[in-house]
Design a protein around this motif. Structure first.
Motif, PDB file in Angstrom:
ATOM      1  N   SER A  50       0.829  -1.211   0.000  1.00  0.00           N
ATOM      2  CA  SER A  50       0.000   0.000   0.000  1.00  0.00           C
ATOM      3  C   SER A  50       0.864   1.263   0.000  1.00  0.00           C
ATOM      4  N   VAL A  51       2.124   1.092   0.379  1.00  0.00           N
ATOM      5  CA  VAL A  51       3.041   2.240   0.448  1.00  0.00           C
ATOM      6  C   VAL A  51       3.180   2.910  -0.926  1.00  0.00           C
ATOM      7  N   LEU A  52       2.984   2.139  -1.988  1.00  0.00           N
ATOM      8  CA  LEU A  52       3.131   2.705  -3.340  1.00  0.00           C
ATOM      9  C   LEU A  52       2.151   3.864  -3.562  1.00  0.00           C
ATOM     10  N   ALA A  53       0.963   3.755  -2.936  1.00  0.00           N
ATOM     11  CA  ALA A  53      -0.016   4.846  -3.079  1.00  0.00           C
ATOM     12  C   ALA A  53       0.582   6.141  -2.538  1.00  0.00           C
ATOM     13  N   GLY A  54       1.170   6.071  -1.352  1.00  0.00           N
ATOM     14  CA  GLY A  54       1.760   7.264  -0.732  1.00  0.00           C
ATOM     15  C   GLY A  54       2.916   7.798  -1.545  1.00  0.00           C
ATOM     16  N   LEU A  55       3.750   6.890  -2.031  1.00  0.00           N
ATOM     17  CA  LEU A  55       4.895   7.308  -2.840  1.00  0.00           C
ATOM     18  C   LEU A  55       4.425   8.011  -4.113  1.00  0.00           C
ATOM     19  N   GLY A  56       3.433   7.387  -4.773  1.00  0.00           N
ATOM     20  CA  GLY A  56       2.933   7.923  -6.041  1.00  0.00           C
ATOM     21  C   GLY A  56       2.263   9.278  -5.872  1.00  0.00           C
ATOM     22  N   VAL A  57       1.400   9.380  -4.856  1.00  0.00           N
ATOM     23  CA  VAL A  57       0.667  10.640  -4.627  1.00  0.00           C
ATOM     24  C   VAL A  57       1.656  11.765  -4.282  1.00  0.00           C
ATOM     25  N   ALA A  58       2.615  11.449  -3.397  1.00  0.00           N
ATOM     26  CA  ALA A  58       3.583  12.474  -2.988  1.00  0.00           C
ATOM     27  C   ALA A  58       4.403  12.956  -4.191  1.00  0.00           C
ATOM     28  N   ARG A  59       4.833  12.023  -5.002  1.00  0.00           N
ATOM     29  CA  ARG A  59       5.638  12.383  -6.186  1.00  0.00           C
ATOM     30  C   ARG A  59       4.805  13.246  -7.149  1.00  0.00           C
ATOM     31  N   GLN A  62       4.466  16.675  -5.739  1.00  0.00           N
ATOM     32  CA  GLN A  62       5.750  17.372  -5.878  1.00  0.00           C
ATOM     33  C   GLN A  62       5.870  18.004  -7.265  1.00  0.00           C
ATOM     34  N   VAL A  63       5.531  17.218  -8.265  1.00  0.00           N
ATOM     35  CA  VAL A  63       5.733  17.656  -9.654  1.00  0.00           C
ATOM     36  C   VAL A  63       4.631  18.610 -10.111  1.00  0.00           C
ATOM     37  N   THR A  64       3.363  18.241  -9.825  1.00  0.00           N
ATOM     38  CA  THR A  64       2.264  19.027 -10.386  1.00  0.00           C
ATOM     39  C   THR A  64       1.851  20.215  -9.525  1.00  0.00           C
ATOM     40  N   ALA A  65       1.909  20.049  -8.194  1.00  0.00           N
ATOM     41  CA  ALA A  65       1.454  21.132  -7.312  1.00  0.00           C
ATOM     42  C   ALA A  65       2.614  21.965  -6.771  1.00  0.00           C
ATOM     43  N   GLY A  66       3.817  21.552  -7.095  1.00  0.00           N
ATOM     44  CA  GLY A  66       4.982  22.297  -6.627  1.00  0.00           C
ATOM     45  C   GLY A  66       5.274  22.101  -5.150  1.00  0.00           C
ATOM     46  N   TRP A  67       4.738  21.012  -4.572  1.00  0.00           N
ATOM     47  CA  TRP A  67       5.007  20.725  -3.149  1.00  0.00           C
ATOM     48  C   TRP A  67       6.375  20.051  -3.027  1.00  0.00           C
ATOM     49  N   GLU A  68       7.420  20.812  -3.182  1.00  0.00           N
ATOM     50  CA  GLU A  68       8.762  20.231  -3.178  1.00  0.00           C
ATOM     51  C   GLU A  68       9.094  19.548  -1.844  1.00  0.00           C
ATOM     52  N   TRP A  69       8.528  20.121  -0.762  1.00  0.00           N
ATOM     53  CA  TRP A  69       8.819  19.592   0.570  1.00  0.00           C
ATOM     54  C   TRP A  69       8.191  18.210   0.800  1.00  0.00           C
ATOM     55  N   PHE A  70       7.162  17.893  -0.006  1.00  0.00           N
ATOM     56  CA  PHE A  70       6.414  16.654   0.233  1.00  0.00           C
ATOM     57  C   PHE A  70       7.120  15.477  -0.462  1.00  0.00           C
ATOM     58  N   ALA A  71       8.210  15.062   0.124  1.00  0.00           N
ATOM     59  CA  ALA A  71       9.005  13.981  -0.472  1.00  0.00           C
ATOM     60  C   ALA A  71       8.218  12.676  -0.467  1.00  0.00           C
ATOM     61  N   PRO A  72       8.465  11.824  -1.456  1.00  0.00           N
ATOM     62  CA  PRO A  72       7.771  10.521  -1.502  1.00  0.00           C
ATOM     63  C   PRO A  72       7.887   9.742  -0.194  1.00  0.00           C
ATOM     64  N   LEU A  73       8.990   9.917   0.511  1.00  0.00           N
ATOM     65  CA  LEU A  73       9.172   9.213   1.776  1.00  0.00           C
ATOM     66  C   LEU A  73       8.076   9.581   2.776  1.00  0.00           C
ATOM     67  N   TYR A  74       7.703  10.870   2.807  1.00  0.00           N
ATOM     68  CA  TYR A  74       6.625  11.285   3.715  1.00  0.00           C
ATOM     69  C   TYR A  74       5.294  10.651   3.288  1.00  0.00           C
ATOM     70  N   GLY A  75       5.072  10.633   1.989  1.00  0.00           N
ATOM     71  CA  GLY A  75       3.846   9.992   1.479  1.00  0.00           C
ATOM     72  C   GLY A  75       3.812   8.521   1.875  1.00  0.00           C
ATOM     73  N   ALA A  76       4.985   7.893   1.810  1.00  0.00           N
ATOM     74  CA  ALA A  76       5.073   6.470   2.179  1.00  0.00           C
ATOM     75  C   ALA A  76       4.715   6.269   3.647  1.00  0.00           C
ATOM     76  N   VAL A  77       5.220   7.159   4.505  1.00  0.00           N
ATOM     77  CA  VAL A  77       4.936   7.040   5.947  1.00  0.00           C
ATOM     78  C   VAL A  77       3.428   7.160   6.190  1.00  0.00           C
ATOM     79  N   ILE A  78       2.812   8.178   5.544  1.00  0.00           N
ATOM     80  CA  ILE A  78       1.373   8.391   5.755  1.00  0.00           C
ATOM     81  C   ILE A  78       0.576   7.178   5.266  1.00  0.00           C
ATOM     82  N   ALA A  79       0.886   6.719   4.044  1.00  0.00           N
ATOM     83  CA  ALA A  79       0.148   5.581   3.479  1.00  0.00           C
ATOM     84  C   ALA A  79       0.313   4.337   4.345  1.00  0.00           C
ATOM     85  N   ALA A  80       1.534   4.102   4.817  1.00  0.00           N
ATOM     86  CA  ALA A  80       1.792   2.898   5.612  1.00  0.00           C
ATOM     87  C   ALA A  80       1.015   2.938   6.927  1.00  0.00           C
ATOM     88  N   VAL A  81       1.039   4.095   7.592  1.00  0.00           N
ATOM     89  CA  VAL A  81       0.362   4.186   8.894  1.00  0.00           C
ATOM     90  C   VAL A  81      -1.160   4.091   8.720  1.00  0.00           C
TER      91      VAL A  81
END
Lengths: 298, 246
Positions: A50-59, A62-81
């Protein structure tokens, strides 16, 4: 090996990879032991995918909304938890639906991840590294996050050793002793989720389960208690990660896959070795018994 | 002796998913008793035990253990579960298992003394999964005794053991009963008439008898007491239920 050691001295990215491997190995030993003891490998597998969802959304953000701070790793943490909590609540409330929930989280998480990565403009090189890991891409920023996650997982995993041991060994009895089993179980799943994120960086989400379970399974064969299994599992995981990294560097092979093949080989050797040793011990006992019976008869 | 019953249930109903398992159950077990809970499979024996442990809540009625709600006296209750299934290859010593019995209590339990009580002296450092079935049961009894409970509740403690193993467990329970109340779910009807002092017959409804009365009770009387379809037959050292009873 000398060539690898020289390369570690020369290249910062290899040093980061080594540190990331050792950090994940420590968490792997502690939490992998709980996963094995509680027999929740399938849950850990669901969380990992399920972590892939967080990685994908965060990436994507990052690219489309300019959320540079939102690294895929953070997305992974949120999705996993979030996945861990959903599976945990379903498991506690509707145990008969647990398998369905895990399967759904597993597949839907991956599907969401693939869709967002597909929609992310530009070259989607990250997909392969998410799936199969790329420990050589670890950055100093990643390392700090990893160290933080590792500290949380290891400190809580060890501080709550006794009650966690109780719920892994006999949940009903733990409840009778006043342990808040439900809250502790959800916390355990969250800690496993954080460990999964650490391991995803090393071997990718497809192979997380192997690194989470095999080193502790080997250690369990030589342990008398869960803490010995944790220690042994962490040491074995650190060794296979380091050696795997060295082999992959020298032979120019993918690090994640090399580490997993090495882990599998260690497990096989331990399983076959302990099996043969047990058979020899049993044969020796039998012949000693027969010898004693013969002497008595004489 | 305080005079407060060890266990007291009043007008307890309990159902699983709308299916009535126990109906209007009222009985009490005096302090120091050795009570056996018997009945057919699915009759509600384990449910009754779990109500006494506070692991299940009744739909109606009250459950009191040592005069209080079970959850308030959990540390005064020792519990040995049925067919304990622990994860295979779980690396845990016998000492670790016994120590878990005192979880949440200040100070560590005297494991050596507990192991001596249950006849497992010197086996504290052995892996739990290396013990025989009977030894594992005794280790679980040591765990149950870790808080020095006033009541020991056991669910089929001899399931899967051979005759010698059963006898050892029962002898141990009789020794323990000199100090504490023992409540035991069992299929071993021979032991029920041989050792326990009172019998709780469970089949949705519950009846309690002192075993001393059983010799005077005829099959016809029991059938009258339990209603039709609750046939009971007494043999030399045991008594059995009729069809559907195992």
């Amino acid at each position: 090996m000398t060539e690898f050691l020289q390369a570690v001295v020369d290249h910062a990215f290899l040093r980061y990879a080594l540190v990331a491997g050792i950090l994940s190995a420590i968490a792997c030993g502690v939490m992998g032991s709980y996963v094995a003891a509680r027999r929740i490998t399938y849950i850990a597998g669901g969380i990992a995918h399920s972590v892939l969802a967080g990685l994908g959304v965060a990436r994507y953000l990052q690219v489309t909304a300019g959320w540079e701070w939102f690294a895929p790793l953070y997305g992974a943490v949120i999705a996993a938890v979030v996945s861990a909590l959903i599976i945990g609540i379903v498991s506690l409330r509707w145990r008969e639906s647990e398998d369905t929930a895990i399967s759904a989280i597993w597949a839907i998480g991956m599907a969401i991840g693939v869709l967002f990565i597909w929609r992310t403009p530009g070259y989607s090189e990250n997909l392969m590294s998410y799936l199969f890991g790329n420990i050589l891409m670890v950055t100093p920023a990643n390392l700090w996050v990893s160290a933080g996650l590792d500290a949380v997982v290891v400190v809580l995993g060890l501080a709550l050793y006794e009650p966690l041991l109780a719920i892994c060994f006999d949940e009903e009895f733990a409840r009778l002793r006043g342990v808040n089993v439900d809250a502790l179980y959800l916390l355990l799943l969250c800690l496993i989720a954080l460990t999964v994120v650490l391991l995803v960086m090393v071997v990718g989400l497809v192979m997380v389960i192997a690194l989470l379970t095999l080193p502790v399974a080997v250690a369990g064969r030589f342990s008398r208690s869960l803490w010995q299994m944790m220690f042994g599992g962490a040491v074995i995981a650190a060794i296979v990660t380091t050696v795997g990294l060295a082999v992959s560097y020298s032979a120019d092979m993918p690090a994640g896959a090399t580490i997993i093949v090495l882990t599998g080989a260690v497990y096989l050797i331990a399983a076959i070795g302990t099996g043969i040793a047990a058979r020899l011990r049993s044969r020796q006992r039998t012949s000693e018994g027969e010898g004693a019976a013969g002497e008595e008869a004489a | 002796m305080s005079g407060i019953p060890a266990v007291e249930l009043r007008n307890v109903d309990f159902s699983y998913n709308g299916l009535l398992v126990l109906r209007d159950v009222t009985f009490s077990i005096p302090e120091g008793d050795f009570a056996g809970i018997v009945g057919p499979n699915g009759g509600g024996k384990t449910t009754l035990l779990k109500l006494m442990l506070g692991l299940l809540k009744p739909d109606h009625g009250t459950v009191r253990v040592l005069g209080q709600k079970p959850e308030r006296v959990v540390r005064r209750i020792g519990y040995v579960p049925q067919n304990f299934q622990y994860p295979t290859r779980f690396p845990m010593t016998v000492r670790d298992v016994v120590l878990l019995g005192g979880l949440g209590r200040e100070g560590k339990a005297d494991v050596d003394s507990l192991l001596q009580t249950v006849g497992l002296d010197g086996l504290g450092s052995r892996r739990f999964d290396a013990l025989s079935g009977g030894q594992q049961q005794r280790a679980l009894m040591a765990r149950a005794l870790a808080t020095s409970p006033d009541i020991l509740m056991l669910d089929e403690p001899t399931a899967g053991l051979d005759a010698a193993g059963e006898r050892e467990i029962f002898n141990l329970l009789q020794e323990l009963n000199e100090r504490i109340t023992v409540v035991l779910v069992t299929h071993d009807l021979g032991f029920v008439s041989d050792a326990v002092r009172s019998v709780l017959c469970v089949n949705t409804e519950v009846r309690r008898h002192p075993t001393s009365e059983l010799g005077e009770i005829t099959g016809e009387l029991l059938e009258t007491m339990y209603g039709t379809g609750m046939r009971m037959v007494r043999h030399d050292q045991c008594w059995q239920r009729g069809e559907g009873c195992d």
